[in-house]
Motif scaffolding. Structure first.
Motif, PDB file in Angstrom:
ATOM      1  N   VAL A  16     -58.257   3.564  20.741  1.00  0.00           N
ATOM      2  CA  VAL A  16     -57.872   3.435  22.148  1.00  0.00           C
ATOM      3  C   VAL A  16     -57.863   1.967  22.564  1.00  0.00           C
ATOM      4  O   VAL A  16     -56.949   1.505  23.273  1.00  0.00           O
ATOM      5  N   VAL A  17     -58.859   1.218  22.124  1.00  0.00           N
ATOM      6  CA  VAL A  17     -58.934  -0.212  22.458  1.00  0.00           C
ATOM      7  C   VAL A  17     -57.739  -0.957  21.882  1.00  0.00           C
ATOM      8  O   VAL A  17     -57.124  -1.793  22.557  1.00  0.00           O
ATOM      9  N   VAL A  18     -57.387  -0.676  20.640  1.00  0.00           N
ATOM     10  CA  VAL A  18     -56.233  -1.344  20.021  1.00  0.00           C
ATOM     11  C   VAL A  18     -54.955  -1.004  20.774  1.00  0.00           C
ATOM     12  O   VAL A  18     -54.106  -1.871  21.033  1.00  0.00           O
ATOM     13  N   ALA A  19     -54.801   0.272  21.149  1.00  0.00           N
ATOM     14  CA  ALA A  19     -53.605   0.685  21.878  1.00  0.00           C
ATOM     15  C   ALA A  19     -53.523   0.002  23.242  1.00  0.00           C
ATOM     16  O   ALA A  19     -52.455  -0.487  23.650  1.00  0.00           O
ATOM     17  N   LEU A  20     -54.648  -0.039  23.962  1.00  0.00           N
ATOM     18  CA  LEU A  20     -54.651  -0.680  25.275  1.00  0.00           C
ATOM     19  C   LEU A  20     -54.406  -2.183  25.158  1.00  0.00           C
ATOM     20  O   LEU A  20     -53.714  -2.766  26.008  1.00  0.00           O
ATOM     21  N   ALA A  21     -54.959  -2.794  24.135  1.00  0.00           N
ATOM     22  CA  ALA A  21     -54.728  -4.233  23.926  1.00  0.00           C
ATOM     23  C   ALA A  21     -53.252  -4.498  23.651  1.00  0.00           C
ATOM     24  O   ALA A  21     -52.688  -5.500  24.127  1.00  0.00           O
ATOM     25  N   GLY A  22     -52.618  -3.612  22.889  1.00  0.00           N
ATOM     26  CA  GLY A  22     -51.194  -3.772  22.626  1.00  0.00           C
ATOM     27  C   GLY A  22     -50.369  -3.695  23.897  1.00  0.00           C
ATOM     28  O   GLY A  22     -49.434  -4.478  24.109  1.00  0.00           O
ATOM     29  N   LEU A  23     -50.728  -2.736  24.785  1.00  0.00           N
ATOM     30  CA  LEU A  23     -50.014  -2.629  26.064  1.00  0.00           C
ATOM     31  C   LEU A  23     -50.275  -3.836  26.960  1.00  0.00           C
ATOM     32  O   LEU A  23     -49.370  -4.345  27.636  1.00  0.00           O
ATOM     33  N   LEU A  24     -51.515  -4.334  26.966  1.00  0.00           N
ATOM     34  CA  LEU A  24     -51.889  -5.437  27.833  1.00  0.00           C
ATOM     35  C   LEU A  24     -51.177  -6.726  27.449  1.00  0.00           C
ATOM     36  O   LEU A  24     -50.729  -7.490  28.316  1.00  0.00           O
ATOM     37  N   PHE A  25     -51.057  -6.956  26.137  1.00  0.00           N
ATOM     38  CA  PHE A  25     -50.451  -8.206  25.677  1.00  0.00           C
ATOM     39  C   PHE A  25     -48.990  -8.036  25.268  1.00  0.00           C
ATOM     40  O   PHE A  25     -48.394  -8.933  24.682  1.00  0.00           O
ATOM     41  N   GLY A  26     -48.441  -6.876  25.549  1.00  0.00           N
ATOM     42  CA  GLY A  26     -47.029  -6.653  25.258  1.00  0.00           C
ATOM     43  C   GLY A  26     -46.714  -6.494  23.785  1.00  0.00           C
ATOM     44  O   GLY A  26     -45.546  -6.601  23.381  1.00  0.00           O
ATOM     45  N   ALA A  27     -47.716  -6.238  22.980  1.00  0.00           N
ATOM     46  CA  ALA A  27     -47.497  -6.049  21.532  1.00  0.00           C
ATOM     47  C   ALA A  27     -47.331  -4.561  21.261  1.00  0.00           C
ATOM     48  O   ALA A  27     -48.263  -3.878  20.861  1.00  0.00           O
ATOM     49  N   LEU A  28     -46.134  -4.046  21.505  1.00  0.00           N
ATOM     50  CA  LEU A  28     -45.905  -2.613  21.378  1.00  0.00           C
ATOM     51  C   LEU A  28     -45.787  -2.150  19.932  1.00  0.00           C
ATOM     52  O   LEU A  28     -45.640  -0.963  19.677  1.00  0.00           O
ATOM     53  N   ASP A  29     -45.839  -3.107  18.971  1.00  0.00           N
ATOM     54  CA  ASP A  29     -45.741  -2.738  17.566  1.00  0.00           C
ATOM     55  C   ASP A  29     -47.120  -2.491  16.947  1.00  0.00           C
ATOM     56  O   ASP A  29     -47.308  -2.664  15.746  1.00  0.00           O
ATOM     57  N   VAL A  30     -48.087  -2.106  17.796  1.00  0.00           N
ATOM     58  CA  VAL A  30     -49.424  -1.791  17.273  1.00  0.00           C
ATOM     59  C   VAL A  30     -49.540  -0.329  16.867  1.00  0.00           C
ATOM     60  O   VAL A  30     -50.590   0.091  16.369  1.00  0.00           O
ATOM     61  N   GLN A  31     -48.469   0.448  17.087  1.00  0.00           N
ATOM     62  CA  GLN A  31     -48.555   1.886  16.799  1.00  0.00           C
ATOM     63  C   GLN A  31     -49.006   2.196  15.376  1.00  0.00           C
ATOM     64  O   GLN A  31     -49.828   3.099  15.179  1.00  0.00           O
ATOM     65  N   PRO A  32     -48.498   1.494  14.347  1.00  0.00           N
ATOM     66  CA  PRO A  32     -48.975   1.807  12.984  1.00  0.00           C
ATOM     67  C   PRO A  32     -50.477   1.626  12.819  1.00  0.00           C
ATOM     68  O   PRO A  32     -51.119   2.369  12.070  1.00  0.00           O
ATOM     69  N   TRP A  33     -51.044   0.652  13.527  1.00  0.00           N
ATOM     70  CA  TRP A  33     -52.473   0.414  13.400  1.00  0.00           C
ATOM     71  C   TRP A  33     -53.275   1.502  14.116  1.00  0.00           C
ATOM     72  O   TRP A  33     -54.374   1.848  13.689  1.00  0.00           O
ATOM     73  N   VAL A  34     -52.732   2.037  15.211  1.00  0.00           N
ATOM     74  CA  VAL A  34     -53.428   3.075  15.958  1.00  0.00           C
ATOM     75  C   VAL A  34     -53.318   4.427  15.260  1.00  0.00           C
ATOM     76  O   VAL A  34     -54.310   5.156  15.113  1.00  0.00           O
ATOM     77  N   PHE A  35     -52.108   4.773  14.811  1.00  0.00           N
ATOM     78  CA  PHE A  35     -51.853   6.127  14.313  1.00  0.00           C
ATOM     79  C   PHE A  35     -51.950   6.255  12.790  1.00  0.00           C
ATOM     80  O   PHE A  35     -51.937   7.373  12.271  1.00  0.00           O
ATOM     81  N   TYR A  36     -52.016   5.130  12.080  1.00  0.00           N
ATOM     82  CA  TYR A  36     -52.104   5.209  10.620  1.00  0.00           C
ATOM     83  C   TYR A  36     -53.345   4.506  10.075  1.00  0.00           C
ATOM     84  O   TYR A  36     -54.082   5.071   9.263  1.00  0.00           O
ATOM     85  N   ALA A  37     -53.589   3.280  10.520  1.00  0.00           N
ATOM     86  CA  ALA A  37     -54.697   2.506   9.951  1.00  0.00           C
ATOM     87  C   ALA A  37     -56.053   3.117  10.307  1.00  0.00           C
ATOM     88  O   ALA A  37     -56.894   3.335   9.425  1.00  0.00           O
ATOM     89  N   VAL A  38     -56.267   3.399  11.592  1.00  0.00           N
ATOM     90  CA  VAL A  38     -57.576   3.951  11.991  1.00  0.00           C
ATOM     91  C   VAL A  38     -57.825   5.320  11.360  1.00  0.00           C
ATOM     92  O   VAL A  38     -58.915   5.567  10.832  1.00  0.00           O
ATOM     93  N   PRO A  39     -56.851   6.263  11.379  1.00  0.00           N
ATOM     94  CA  PRO A  39     -57.092   7.531  10.661  1.00  0.00           C
ATOM     95  C   PRO A  39     -57.344   7.334   9.174  1.00  0.00           C
ATOM     96  O   PRO A  39     -58.120   8.081   8.569  1.00  0.00           O
ATOM     97  N   ALA A  40     -56.679   6.332   8.572  1.00  0.00           N
ATOM     98  CA  ALA A  40     -56.908   6.067   7.144  1.00  0.00           C
ATOM     99  C   ALA A  40     -58.343   5.603   6.901  1.00  0.00           C
ATOM    100  O   ALA A  40     -58.960   5.950   5.889  1.00  0.00           O
ATOM    101  N   VAL A  41     -58.870   4.804   7.837  1.00  0.00           N
ATOM    102  CA  VAL A  41     -60.276   4.391   7.727  1.00  0.00           C
ATOM    103  C   VAL A  41     -61.179   5.622   7.763  1.00  0.00           C
ATOM    104  O   VAL A  41     -62.142   5.730   6.993  1.00  0.00           O
ATOM    105  N   ALA A  42     -60.853   6.569   8.647  1.00  0.00           N
ATOM    106  CA  ALA A  42     -61.648   7.798   8.737  1.00  0.00           C
ATOM    107  C   ALA A  42     -61.597   8.586   7.431  1.00  0.00           C
ATOM    108  O   ALA A  42     -62.620   9.132   6.984  1.00  0.00           O
ATOM    109  N   LEU A  43     -60.429   8.661   6.798  1.00  0.00           N
ATOM    110  CA  LEU A  43     -60.280   9.414   5.556  1.00  0.00           C
ATOM    111  C   LEU A  43     -61.118   8.832   4.424  1.00  0.00           C
ATOM    112  O   LEU A  43     -61.458   9.536   3.473  1.00  0.00           O
ATOM    113  N   ILE A  44     -61.461   7.561   4.528  1.00  0.00           N
ATOM    114  CA  ILE A  44     -62.294   6.932   3.495  1.00  0.00           C
ATOM    115  C   ILE A  44     -63.762   6.901   3.929  1.00  0.00           C
ATOM    116  O   ILE A  44     -64.664   7.177   3.135  1.00  0.00           O
ATOM    117  N   ALA A  45     -64.009   6.570   5.207  1.00  0.00           N
ATOM    118  CA  ALA A  45     -65.389   6.395   5.677  1.00  0.00           C
ATOM    119  C   ALA A  45     -66.165   7.714   5.677  1.00  0.00           C
ATOM    120  O   ALA A  45     -67.341   7.746   5.283  1.00  0.00           O
TER     121      ALA A  45
END
Length: 492
Positions: A112-141
């Motif tokens: 959620v923090v990464v997504a909100l930061a992307g909206l705040l700073f206009g970096a709308l290309d953070v979607q892969p990090w929100v929807f792929y990177a964080v779940p991938a961390v969960a799959l390993i952690a």
């Protein structure tokens, strides 16, 4: 200071001390606790960095654009969220679902923090990090944490990595606590001393359940300060008035010991219990169990979708088992039996046939050899079971056709054991509460011993599930079921 000896597994064990002996320093985290916490932190950091670095390289390779700021921001969000949400707290590591709940909450907040930061700073290309990177961390952690926990539990079964406990209460409740700590060693409690009202043991032995009595209940705080116990477990006894419990909590300040008080409502736990202050008094609120409503609708949807997916995935296995049964004696593949479901409604439960064709007729001649508890009929070496049936029963493969019952809505993936109509005729009032929910293919009875359980213990576990059900509990039971059936424990 209390004398210290080494147990069979080499771990330290503290003994009761006399009033004239010198006090020991406060109880501190043992070396194994600090090491285990370090391993957990390292596992989380490695999982995070591995996914983030891999993700940065893959995204750069695909788009040709550098994403190092996104990568470092995502990693920072995860590694800050974990300690903020106390996901590394020693109080939750190694036992219970709270450890995994905090890990999951930390990763969700980081996303959620990464997504909100992307909206705040206009970096709308953070979607892969929100929807792929964080779940991938969960799959390993999550698997890494689970693996570390299994290593810890293996050591505890050998008597290592245990918390030294002093328990105080009545003889009956102390005996029950001692027995539970011995049978459930994965909790990590080792009762080293006990205190009773009169400071005496059972039948003038000076012991309760094989554990030495250290003194009277009013001497408990002194014993803790002298013995350096890590956990103080208070069980039921008329001695414990609110004033005395409050005084005990004050007396234990600065000792480093954790005070644990067993409530009278022993079988109610989890989300139904809440502590709140009313009129200046701490009150334990017990919410009513939920048998209808939105959460039950969600459970029904999850059950049916899960059953449909499992039927598709297991189709080759189902066909193979059916062929083996048919080739064995040319008899019917399925065994249909009338069972009692929710609200006492009967339904036909389907299983793979594991017995000879005329098994029901032969049952009357075996009643004298019944080894089942209560109204159950069980035989460890039932002569009616076929060779193929024995294998199917050992690994619960005979129950796979019940997925069609789940798909049809008469059963759940997780729930109480589905009883026979003849069994409920002998049910007491408490056991009839199992009929408030749908029966399940698996349940707490399945992951806690299966056919090895006594009737009373099976009913207790089913009622605990009925009262304290949650989706998180369902997920935990499904995972433990997989481990139980692959090991073939308690099945016959």
């Amino acid at each position: 200071m209390g004398s210290e000896t080494r147990g069979p597994a080499g771990h330290a064990r503290l003994h009761a001390v006399g009033p004239g002996e010198k006090s020991t320093p406060r109880a501190a985290a043992q070396p194994w606790e600090n090491r285990y916490r370090s391993y957990v932190i390292i596992a989380d950091v490695v999982a995070t960095l591995l996914v983030i670095v891999t993700g940065a390289l893959l995204i750069l390779d695909i788009t040709g654009r550098p994403y190092f700021l996104h990568a470092s921001g995502t990693a920072l969000a995860i590694l800050c969220s974990l300690p903020i949400n106390h996901a590394w707290s020693q109080h939750v590591l190694g036992e219970g679902t709270e450890e995994f709940r905090r890990l999951g909450r930390s990763l969700v907040i980081a996303a959620v923090v990464v997504a909100l930061a992307g909206l705040l700073f206009g970096a709308l290309d953070v979607q892969p990090w929100v929807f792929y990177a964080v779940p991938a961390v969960a799959l390993i952690a999550f698997p890494l944490r689970y693996g570390l926990r299994q290593v810890l539990h293996r050591k505890r079964r050998a008597g290592e990595c245990m918390h030294s406990v002093i328990a105080a209460g009545s003889a009956d409740t102390l005996r029950d606590l001692i027995e539970r700590t011995r049978t459930e060693s994965h909790v990590g409690w080792q009762v080293s001393a006990v205190c009773t009202a009169a400071g005496q043991g059972e039948r003038a032995t000076g012991e309760i359940g094989g554990i030495a009595v250290a003194g009277r209940l009013d001497e408990l705080a002194d014993q803790v300060r002298r013995g350096g116990y890590r956990v103080v477990a208070v069980t039921s006894d008329p001695h414990w008035t609110p004033e005395r419990l409050q005084q005990l909590a004050w007396d234990l300040e600065g000792t480093g010991a954790e005070l644990v008080v067993a409530p009278v409502l022993m079988e109610i736990a989890g989300p139904r219990l809440n502590v709140s202050g009313v009129l200046g008094m701490p009150l334990l609120r017990v919410s009513a169990p939920t048998f209808t409503g939105g959460r039950r609708v969600v459970k029904d949807i999850v059950d049916r979708m899960g059953a449909a997916a499992l039927i598709v995935l297991a189709a080759p296995l189902l066909l193979g088992i059916a062929a083996l049964i048919k080739l064995n004696d040319r008899g019917p593949v399925f065994y249909r039996q009338l069972r009692v479901g929710r609200d006492g409604r009967t339904f036909t439960m389907v299983k793979f046939r594991t017995m000879v064709i005329d098994a029901d007729r032969l049952r009357h001649g075996l009643l004298g050899d019944n080894e089942g508890s209560g109204p159950l009929f069980k035989l460890r070496r039932d002569p009616r079971i076929t060779r193929i049936g024995a294998v199917l029963r050992r690994y619960s493969l005979d129950e796979l056709p019940q997925l069609f019952n789940v798909l049809g809505g008469t059963m759940s993936l997780v729930g109480p054991r589905p009883p026979l109509p003849a069994e409920i005729e002998n049910y007491e009032r408490a056991a009839r509460r199992k009929l408030l929910v749908k029966p399940g293919m698996t349940g707490l009875w399945q992951v806690s011993g299966r056919s090895d359980l006594s009737w009373e213990e099976a009913v207790r576990l089913d009622l605990r599930y009925v009262e304290d059900w949650s989706l998180a509990l369902d997920m935990a039971i499904l995972w433990k079921t997989f481990r139980a059936v692959t090991g073939g424990r308690g099945a016959y």
